[in-house]
Structures are given as structure tokens and as C-alpha cells.
Design a protein around this motif. Structure first.
Motif, PDB file in Angstrom:
ATOM      1  N   PHE A   1      -7.474  11.766  -6.248  1.00 42.54           N
ATOM      2  CA  PHE A   1      -8.370  12.802  -5.626  1.00 42.54           C
ATOM      3  C   PHE A   1      -7.876  13.883  -6.477  1.00 42.54           C
ATOM      4  O   PHE A   1      -6.676  14.315  -6.597  1.00 42.54           O
TER       5      PHE A   1
ATOM      6  N   ARG B   1      -9.652   1.429 -10.667  1.00 42.67           N
ATOM      7  CA  ARG B   1      -9.440   2.913 -10.426  1.00 42.67           C
ATOM      8  C   ARG B   1     -10.803   3.437 -10.066  1.00 42.67           C
ATOM      9  O   ARG B   1     -11.530   3.281 -10.637  1.00 42.67           O
ATOM     10  N   SER B   2     -10.327   4.309  -8.837  1.00 44.93           N
ATOM     11  CA  SER B   2     -11.369   5.349  -8.791  1.00 44.93           C
ATOM     12  C   SER B   2     -10.780   6.842  -8.492  1.00 44.93           C
ATOM     13  O   SER B   2      -9.725   7.137  -8.563  1.00 44.93           O
ATOM     14  N   VAL B   3     -11.839   7.697  -9.304  1.00 50.19           N
ATOM     15  CA  VAL B   3     -11.411   9.173  -9.280  1.00 50.19           C
ATOM     16  C   VAL B   3     -12.560  10.032  -8.476  1.00 50.19           C
ATOM     17  O   VAL B   3     -13.517   9.724  -9.064  1.00 50.19           O
ATOM     18  N   MET B   4     -12.021  10.914  -7.762  1.00 45.35           N
ATOM     19  CA  MET B   4     -12.914  11.589  -7.315  1.00 45.35           C
ATOM     20  C   MET B   4     -12.673  13.114  -6.983  1.00 45.35           C
ATOM     21  O   MET B   4     -11.502  13.463  -6.795  1.00 45.35           O
TER      22      MET B   4
ATOM     23  N   ILE C   1      -2.637  10.999  -5.404  1.00 45.52           N
ATOM     24  CA  ILE C   1      -2.803   9.457  -5.973  1.00 45.52           C
ATOM     25  C   ILE C   1      -2.242   8.523  -4.917  1.00 45.52           C
ATOM     26  O   ILE C   1      -1.125   8.675  -4.576  1.00 45.52           O
ATOM     27  N   GLU C   2      -2.985   7.642  -4.516  1.00 46.90           N
ATOM     28  CA  GLU C   2      -2.515   6.534  -3.794  1.00 46.90           C
ATOM     29  C   GLU C   2      -2.803   5.128  -4.604  1.00 46.90           C
ATOM     30  O   GLU C   2      -3.597   5.034  -5.189  1.00 46.90           O
TER      31      GLU C   2
ATOM     32  N   LYS D   1      -4.663  -1.351  -7.939  1.00 42.51           N
ATOM     33  CA  LYS D   1      -5.730  -0.355  -7.585  1.00 42.51           C
ATOM     34  C   LYS D   1      -5.127   0.960  -7.196  1.00 42.51           C
ATOM     35  O   LYS D   1      -4.174   1.136  -6.446  1.00 42.51           O
TER      36      LYS D   1
ATOM     37  N   GLY E   1      -0.619   8.188  -0.204  1.00 43.44           N
ATOM     38  CA  GLY E   1      -0.893   9.292  -1.240  1.00 43.44           C
ATOM     39  C   GLY E   1       0.415  10.244  -1.698  1.00 43.44           C
ATOM     40  O   GLY E   1       1.138  10.669  -0.749  1.00 43.44           O
TER      41      GLY E   1
ATOM     42  N   GLN F   1      -6.523   5.126  -6.389  1.00 44.01           N
ATOM     43  CA  GLN F   1      -7.423   6.226  -5.705  1.00 44.01           C
ATOM     44  C   GLN F   1      -7.054   7.329  -6.108  1.00 44.01           C
ATOM     45  O   GLN F   1      -5.692   7.610  -5.743  1.00 44.01           O
TER      46      GLN F   1
ATOM     47  N   TYR G   1       0.887  -1.126  -0.005  1.00 50.31           N
ATOM     48  CA  TYR G   1      -0.008   0.016  -0.163  1.00 50.31           C
ATOM     49  C   TYR G   1       0.901   1.142  -0.057  1.00 50.31           C
ATOM     50  O   TYR G   1       1.721   1.623   1.033  1.00 50.31           O
TER      51      TYR G   1
END
Length: 166
Positions: free
Chosen positions: A107, A142-145, A159-160, A103, A55, A105, A52
Motif C-alpha cells: 500500500f 505481489r500487488s501494489v496499490m 506492506i503485508e 505473496k 502490515g 500486498q 500471514y
């Protein structure tokens, strides 16, 4: 003597087969009927080590710009590339590569130049230099928010990632 050879051959075959079982690859499921460069899902076989990565944020690209300003860090594309280069360097230090990322994530802060909306196109321009390329085809889930803000006022991207040790 023959029994020893059979036992040795059985042992070698067993080690070979168990090695193959342990070397199962990560399975990346593509989005059906889409060429969008993310995985719909990623399966990690049992026994793999996950890493892991905290960010990462952009580096200053213009030392002459006002400290902490958007100009100091660049637009979303520039910041995305900076962040992904930082992640790449971190992964390399851990003996991993961008292709090991399973994975992500992301931001994104709303860009004032985009009316306060996140610059998703700018993000994708930077992202696609690292993922879904001929040299590095492995795609992460992937998620983008969009977020209200990040720690430094000039940051538009954080980004993490989670990677799997091969």
C-alpha cells in the motif's frame, strides 16, 4: 533375520520417499518474456504451513524532523527498505526468511514530492534490495496499490506478506 532386514529396508525407503513427497518446494511461475521481479503465480503444495504477517510500517529515520512528518520517515525508497527490514526481522523471529514469502500486498500513499502520485520507482528501488537478488532470488506474487492514506500522516508505505514454512 532376512525378513526383518527387508522390512527395515522397506520402512526406511518408505520414510525417505514420503519425506521427499512432504518436502515439495513451492513453485514460482515467472512472468513470460519478462524479467520484472515478481512471480506471475505461486503454487504452495498441500501440507505446507502458511504464515500471514500483518502490515508493517516504516520506522522513524530522522528523530529531529517534525513528529509524524514525511521527513521523519523518509521518502518511499527509504520507507520501503525500513518496512522490509521490519518484515525480515519478524520472519526471522518465526524461523523464516524473505525467500519464504509467497505473496505480498503493498500500500503506497501518493508522495507530495511526486505530485500526489505513488513513487513506484522509489518502491522498486527498495524492493529489489530484498527480492530477485543473487542472494535471495525467490519472488513473491505481489500487488501494489495507491491508497488515500495510512494511519500516520508521514507514512508512505505499508506492506503485508504471506510466507510458507519450508
Amino acid at each position: 533375520m532376512t525378513t526383518m532386514r527387508i522390512c527395515a529396508a522397506t520402512l526406511v525407503a518408505g520414510l525417505f520417499l514420503s519425506g521427499n513427497a512432504m518436502a515439495e518446494d513451492v513453485v514460482r511461475h515467472k512472468n513470460p518474456n519478462s524479467d520484472f521481479p515478481i512471480a506471475q503465480a505461486v503454487e504452495v503444495p498441500a501440507g505446507k504451513t502458511t504464515v500471514y504477517v500483518s502490515g508493517a510500517v516504516p520506522s522513524v529515520v530522522d528523530e529531529k524532523a517534525e513528529k509524524g512528518s514525511f521527513a521523519a520517515y523518509g521518502d518511499t525508497r527509504t520507507q520501503t527498505e525500513s518496512v522490509l527490514k521490519s518484515i525480515e526481522k519478524t520472519l526471522e523471529g518465526l524461523g523464516l526468511k524473505m525467500g519464504d514469502v509467497v505473496k505480498m500486498q503493498v500500500f503506497l500513499v501518493g508522495d507530495p514530492a511526486q505530485g500526489g502520485k505513488m513513487d513506484f520507482a522509489g518502491f522498486m528501488d527498495g524492493y529489489t534490495k530484498f527480492f530477485g537478488t543473487k542472494e535471495q532470488p525467490n519472488l513473491p506474487a505481489r500487488s501494489v496499490m495507491q491508497v488515500a492514506g495510512l494511519v500516520a500522516p508521514g507514512w508512505l508505505v505499508e506492506i503485508e506478506v504471506t510466507a510458507v514454512r519450508p
